[in-house]
Design an enzyme around this catalytic site. Sequence first.
Site, PDB file in Angstrom:
ATOM      1  N   GLU A   7       0.814  -1.224   0.000  1.00  0.00           N
ATOM      2  CA  GLU A   7       0.000   0.000   0.000  1.00  0.00           C
ATOM      3  C   GLU A   7       0.844   1.269   0.000  1.00  0.00           C
ATOM      4  OE1 GLU A   7      -3.756  -0.766   2.760  1.00  0.00           O
ATOM      5  OE2 GLU A   7      -1.998  -1.906   3.356  1.00  0.00           O
ATOM      6  N   ASP A  83      -1.900  -4.495   3.990  1.00  0.00           N
ATOM      7  CA  ASP A  83      -1.947  -4.640   5.453  1.00  0.00           C
ATOM      8  C   ASP A  83      -2.772  -5.847   5.889  1.00  0.00           C
ATOM      9  OD1 ASP A  83      -0.345  -2.471   5.854  1.00  0.00           O
ATOM     10  OD2 ASP A  83      -1.967  -1.074   6.304  1.00  0.00           O
ATOM     11  N   ASP A  85      -5.305  -6.732   7.639  1.00  0.00           N
ATOM     12  CA  ASP A  85      -6.615  -6.546   8.258  1.00  0.00           C
ATOM     13  C   ASP A  85      -7.661  -6.532   7.156  1.00  0.00           C
ATOM     14  OD1 ASP A  85      -6.254  -4.091   7.054  1.00  0.00           O
ATOM     15  OD2 ASP A  85      -6.028  -2.973   8.921  1.00  0.00           O
ATOM     16  N   GLU A  87      -9.390  -4.139   5.831  1.00  0.00           N
ATOM     17  CA  GLU A  87      -9.190  -3.084   4.843  1.00  0.00           C
ATOM     18  C   GLU A  87      -8.093  -3.493   3.866  1.00  0.00           C
ATOM     19  OE1 GLU A  87     -11.101   0.423   3.826  1.00  0.00           O
ATOM     20  OE2 GLU A  87     -11.400  -0.776   5.624  1.00  0.00           O
ATOM     21  N   TYR A 298       2.374  -4.454  13.676  1.00  0.00           N
ATOM     22  CA  TYR A 298       1.202  -3.775  13.110  1.00  0.00           C
ATOM     23  C   TYR A 298       0.428  -3.044  14.196  1.00  0.00           C
ATOM     24  CZ  TYR A 298      -2.646  -3.021   9.855  1.00  0.00           C
ATOM     25  OH  TYR A 298      -3.585  -2.448   9.039  1.00  0.00           O
ATOM     26  N   ARG A 300      -2.633  -1.603  14.221  1.00  0.00           N
ATOM     27  CA  ARG A 300      -4.088  -1.665  14.349  1.00  0.00           C
ATOM     28  C   ARG A 300      -4.469  -3.056  14.836  1.00  0.00           C
ATOM     29  NH1 ARG A 300      -3.677   2.131  10.095  1.00  0.00           N
ATOM     30  NH2 ARG A 300      -3.588   0.630   8.399  1.00  0.00           N
ATOM     31  N   HIS A 343      -3.727 -10.471  15.128  1.00  0.00           N
ATOM     32  CA  HIS A 343      -2.486  -9.716  15.276  1.00  0.00           C
ATOM     33  C   HIS A 343      -1.963  -9.825  16.702  1.00  0.00           C
ATOM     34  CE1 HIS A 343      -4.062  -8.235  11.603  1.00  0.00           C
ATOM     35  NE2 HIS A 343      -4.881  -7.352  12.138  1.00  0.00           N
TER      36      HIS A 343
END
Length: 723
Positions: A7, A83, A85, A87, A298, A300, A343
Amino acid sequence: MKLIIVESPHKSETIGRFLGSDYKVMASKGHIRDLASSGKMGLGVDLNDGFKPTYKISPDKVQIVKELKAAVSKADTVYLATDPDREGEAISWHLATILGLDIDTTPRLEFHEITKTAILKALSDPRTIDMNLVESQETRRIIDRLMGYRLSYLLQKKIKSRSAGRVQSVVLKFIVDKEREIKAFVPQEYWTVEGVFSDEDHRNSLKANLNSFKGKPIKLTNQSEVDAVVEAFPKDFVVSNVKKQVVKKEPRPPFITSTLQQEAFSQCHFSTKKTAAVAQRLYEGEEINGILTGLITYMRTDSTRLSNEFISACKEHISQTYGDEYLGHVHMQKADKNIQDAHEAIRPTDINLTPEVVKPYLTRDEQILYTLIYDRAIGSLMAAKQDLVTTITLSGNEYDFTVSATKNVFPGYSAVYGKFEEKEETDKLPNDVAQGDVFHVEQMNKNQHFTKAPNRYNEGSAVKLMKDNDIGRPSTYATTISTLLERDYVENQKGSLVPTEQGELTVDKLEEFFPKYMDAGYTAAMENSLDNIADGKTDRIKLLTDFWTEFTKYFDAAEEHMEKLQPKVVEGRVCPQCGKPLVYRKGKYGEFIGCSDYPNCTYIEKEKPEEVFNRVCPRCGGKLVVRKGKRGQFVGCSNYPKCNYMEDMDGNPLGKEKKPVEIPPDAPLCPECHVGHLIEKTSRWGTKFIGCSNYPACHYIQKSDDDSQTKKTYRRYSKKRGS
């Protein structure tokens, strides 16, 4: 050639350093496409065909997609490494769809830290795109689009509010409710009594607080009660108890997204948006000793789990640095159905990269946040802090006074994390006080107090609020608060979130016509339903159908019955153009006065600048006036745009001050303004010319027929001035 798509450009640079020339790493720079604003009601969703979404490539991503397609056509293998997750999973799916990659076979890399070991491990064991995660994210996006677009349209039309949303409106309600609780709060009077005592030899003295009567807590509400109690005290009190006990305080777990944002706000005064941005940079990597490496895992996450590898390395570090007695145990996270354990907690990627080692390579903000994360992770695996708490009780006529003191006897985790905690050690007590000792009353201090209203939410406590009520997810905490601030629903006043009139009006109307969606329980239930889609347990079409059917009923009723807010009329004044009443309106830069017959009449009253008396512009000598800008009022020069001098309302200059111009003693006066002097200058193009030292108040440039470069400079400046 093998292509890896991530990203972030910074992330691609870090990963690219770990791999050989056989790999090419490129960045999509976030989402490459989003729901279109076409179709019925501009929703970008076909309501009659299973809520089928229509996606459109973002205009700023057209060139990126073109470059990615060209790279894909030359690659032997394409890896998607967005990433880890929902999203990120959705971005990988969008990339695969746009780039013509097979969803079922394209390798998807998952890693939770950007280190060489983690990247190579992910390459050795890739997976494919998880469509359950993609559908969960897509369902969330569709619901947020349906609800957000329709509510925003309604509120803009009816009450001029800019937007509403499934999560942001519920958070706004909490903030408004808290403000109203504060306004309705009535202070209650209460009193405390502090006694000053000394023993017979006056060697020891104590200050103790009245605690109880006949073994029960005592409550004093007015001075007459206090006076009566003090009158009943004996002249001497006896030490009825001396209690000593060691109190253990266990370390707190490593950071998750919400606790990091809370602690960064409390300790570092970072906004949630700033914390998220700085943590992102630490995750994507910085150059340490010439090597780009991700410094934290990570950021989040809502799990406090730590990897076995990190625990082992951390314990060895603790043992060598502090000693075996400082080793603690791994604190297991309590089971919580809402926690996504994919995570780890937020921790340093390498225990050897201490804050001291990386300090020369980080910005100040990065250093502060990294130290917080590093020390919290290390401290979470250390032994408990131990404090010796001594409590002395003085008794007389069945009244008890108590005084306590705390002394640290073993630092434990506080050897690392203590600098981020309030000091709990209190004043020392005499060591030779024993049960049965007699203390004489020297003085009784009567203190009046009033209960205080509850505190407003700040950004840190608002994040805790969202976490505790299970509204939103780690990736949405910061953006939710930023949205409320940007929409002018709340203001940040000295660190506290205070709702505006528009924020309160928005909550009132939403509660009146959409009560179900303003309930935190509903929002939490929706989050659980989205989690179930990710786990393959819920039918997304049924969820969308049920939501839209019920929401439409609420919406239709609100559209019919919600009254349109009329602008406030300016008393005794009419429009000078058409004679209709003038009204107060709200615009991009705040409130203004305009014609009530808009859009038939577009008259807007221009606010006259207010002169700041007895002061002149220190740059050009013009008058200083109060003006309004995007960020509120400021003081500026009346000669703008010739002079752009500015200062805040407290008189502090704004912007960068230019260095004073050195004027030679023999420099002639400017023939145009007769204030400045003619000096040699250098233009932005590197051209030497003769001009007035009073620029920008005076734009005079001396012509020279012999210097072609000066002619060019003169023509450019003349064109700029319109002459």
